[in-house]
Design an enzyme around this catalytic site. Structure first.
Site, PDB file in Angstrom:
ATOM      1  N   ALA A  36       0.835  -1.205   0.000  1.00  0.00           N
ATOM      2  CA  ALA A  36       0.000   0.000   0.000  1.00  0.00           C
ATOM      3  C   ALA A  36       0.868   1.253   0.000  1.00  0.00           C
ATOM      4  CB  ALA A  36      -0.934  -0.004   1.202  1.00  0.00           C
ATOM      5  N   GLU A  37       1.929   1.259   0.823  1.00  0.00           N
ATOM      6  CA  GLU A  37       2.849   2.396   0.818  1.00  0.00           C
ATOM      7  C   GLU A  37       4.289   1.961   1.062  1.00  0.00           C
ATOM      8  OE1 GLU A  37      -0.568   5.130   0.841  1.00  0.00           O
ATOM      9  OE2 GLU A  37      -0.200   3.357   2.062  1.00  0.00           O
ATOM     10  N   THR A  38       5.174   2.708   0.441  1.00  0.00           N
ATOM     11  CA  THR A  38       6.598   2.676   0.761  1.00  0.00           C
ATOM     12  C   THR A  38       6.970   4.071   1.237  1.00  0.00           C
ATOM     13  OG1 THR A  38       7.109   0.957  -0.874  1.00  0.00           O
ATOM     14  CG2 THR A  38       8.929   2.337  -0.127  1.00  0.00           C
TER      15      THR A  38
END
Length: 264
Positions: free
Chosen positions: A48-50
């Protein structure tokens, strides 16, 4: 071939054990990489996020990327970044300061194994939802609100949230970052789920930034400033939320899944 190695961690945020909560990748950089390269790393990770962070004089500048775009605010990846700095970079104080170009000053405090985000509160207004939002969900919400980046759809019961199966193809056309659905919880104060196919995330497991919208909303509805919340994705996530004036405090635990090196 010219290549460099970069340390990377994957942390499960808002989780009590591995394979719960929301996984985020974290890279602590000496200097900023090109935005296009950071986007490609995020796409390769397919989480979903880095999060990427660079130390400044007294704080860390932080940026967040989904597999397809840079976002203005991400709670779980900030929690994950704080976990990495506290545990692997031996940050000595109990409070970390972060700066975001799009969201301003943020912080994460540590109390034993509990991490607390201090984020700006979202301001929402009641709206008539666009037809595509209504069409995407099979059950009509009781109320609809719009915050800075997301729609908030309010339902009657936890069962409504659990059974929701929106049309992601329709949602992808929405003008918002994502859509939060919420209802009173059976065993907690409120429950939610979050969908953002237009940002490359069909359903986010646990969304810290969504709770900057949910916390003031439910605080007013329930008449209490401190609440327990649960995000009802398959992985599930547990959060403690506090309405603190123009700020929101969102607390949870984090656990490490992997550490390694990437070649870029």
């Amino acid at each position: 071939m010219n290549e460099r190695k970069q340390k990377m961690y994957q942390i499960d945020a808002f989780a009590n054990t591995v394979f719960e909560g929301n996984p985020a990748a974290v890279c602590i950089l000496d200097n900023w990489l090109d935005a296009g390269l950071m986007q490609r790393i995020a796409a390769e990770n397919n989480l979903a996020e880095t999060a990427f962070a660079v130390k400044r004089t007294t704080d860390y500048e932080i940026r967040w990327f989904t597999p397809t775009t840079e976002v203005a605010l991400c709670g779980h990846a900030t929690l994950a970044t704080a976990y990495v700095l506290f545990h692997y970079y031996k940050y000595q104080n109990d409070k970390l300061l972060f700066y975001s170009r799009q969201s301003g000053q943020l912080s994460v405090s540590k109390n034993k194994d509990l991490l607390t985000l201090d984020f700006p509160k979202d301001v929402i207004k009641k709206v008539t939802p666009p037809q595509d939002i209504i069409d995407a969900f099979h059950k009509k919400p009781l109320e609809v609100y719009k915050g800075k980046t997301d729609y908030l759809l309010v339902y009657q019961s936890q069962k409504d949230i659990e059974e929701s199966d929106p049309n992601h193809h329709i949602l992808k056309k929405s003008d918002a970052r994502g859509v939060i659905i919420t209802a009173p919880g059976d065993e907690v104060d409120f429950v939610s789920r979050f969908f953002a196919p237009g940002s490359g995330v069909d359903e986010d497991p646990v969304t810290g930034s969504a709770h900057t919208t949910l916390t003031p909303f439910w605080s007013q509805k329930l008449g209490k400033s401190t609440m327990r919340a649960q995000q009802l994705s398959k992985r599930k996530g547990e959060l403690l939320c506090e309405n603190a004036g123009d700020r929101v405090k969102i607390s949870g635990k984090a656990v490490p899944y992997l550490s390694g090196e990437i070649y870029i």
